[in-house]
Write a protein that holds these residues in place. Structure first.
Motif, PDB file in Angstrom:
ATOM      1  N   CYS A   1       0.845  -1.186   0.000  1.00  0.00           N
ATOM      2  CA  CYS A   1       0.000   0.000   0.000  1.00  0.00           C
ATOM      3  C   CYS A   1       0.885   1.242   0.000  1.00  0.00           C
ATOM      4  CB  CYS A   1      -0.901  -0.009   1.231  1.00  0.00           C
ATOM      5  SG  CYS A   1      -1.849   1.514   1.406  1.00  0.00           S
TER       6      CYS A   1
ATOM      7  N   THR B   1      -0.049   4.248   0.525  1.00  0.00           N
ATOM      8  CA  THR B   1      -0.462   5.146   1.616  1.00  0.00           C
ATOM      9  C   THR B   1       0.174   4.708   2.931  1.00  0.00           C
ATOM     10  OG1 THR B   1      -2.565   5.463   0.464  1.00  0.00           O
ATOM     11  CG2 THR B   1      -2.462   6.194   2.747  1.00  0.00           C
ATOM     12  N   CYS B   2       0.134   3.398   3.191  1.00  0.00           N
ATOM     13  CA  CYS B   2       0.775   2.869   4.399  1.00  0.00           C
ATOM     14  C   CYS B   2       2.300   2.833   4.240  1.00  0.00           C
ATOM     15  CB  CYS B   2       0.305   1.439   4.668  1.00  0.00           C
ATOM     16  SG  CYS B   2      -1.444   1.284   5.041  1.00  0.00           S
TER      17      CYS B   2
ATOM     18  N   CYS C   1      -7.949  -0.779   1.947  1.00  0.00           N
ATOM     19  CA  CYS C   1      -6.828  -1.073   2.843  1.00  0.00           C
ATOM     20  C   CYS C   1      -7.219  -0.750   4.279  1.00  0.00           C
ATOM     21  CB  CYS C   1      -5.602  -0.267   2.408  1.00  0.00           C
ATOM     22  SG  CYS C   1      -4.142  -0.584   3.427  1.00  0.00           S
TER      23      CYS C   1
ATOM     24  N   CYS D   1      -5.870   1.313   6.076  1.00  0.00           N
ATOM     25  CA  CYS D   1      -5.785   2.758   6.268  1.00  0.00           C
ATOM     26  C   CYS D   1      -6.996   3.475   5.678  1.00  0.00           C
ATOM     27  CB  CYS D   1      -4.504   3.296   5.636  1.00  0.00           C
ATOM     28  SG  CYS D   1      -4.445   3.101   3.849  1.00  0.00           S
TER      29      CYS D   1
ATOM     30  N   SER E   1      -7.769   3.602   2.335  1.00  0.00           N
ATOM     31  CA  SER E   1      -7.623   3.985   0.933  1.00  0.00           C
ATOM     32  C   SER E   1      -8.034   2.836   0.021  1.00  0.00           C
ATOM     33  CB  SER E   1      -6.182   4.418   0.643  1.00  0.00           C
ATOM     34  OG  SER E   1      -5.312   3.322   0.772  1.00  0.00           O
TER      35      SER E   1
HETATM   36 ZN   LIG Z   1      -2.920   1.287   3.421  1.00  0.00          ZN
END
Ligand SMILES: [Zn+2]
Length: 65
Positions: A6, A8-9, A36, A38, A40
């Motif tokens: 991911c 974003t992570c 996900c 998170c 997203s």
């Molecule tokens: Zn994520």
């Protein structure tokens, strides 16, 4: 369950079937859409060649005695 990177992570995360929101058949294989941890929205292409290889190894070949 599969792992996914991911952005974003900024980490590899485990994705469970309950997180998958859609499955789309494309020319390259099956694209999974999921949310996900998170929050997203992500997509991952599942490689059909990999499952073919797995099926091939499971096939039993008669061995001449
Ligand atoms: Zn994520």
């Amino acid at each position: 369950m599969f792992d996914h990177h991911c952005p974003t992570c900024a980490a590899r995360v485990l994705v469970f079937p309950s997180q998958v929101s859609a499955m789309t058949h494309t020319e390259d294989g099956i694209e999974l859409s999921f949310t996900c941890w998170c929050g997203s929205e992500q997509t991952q292409l599942m490689n059909p060649a990999r499952s073919e290889a797995r099926g091939g190894s499971r096939r039993r070949t008669p061995v001449a005695a």
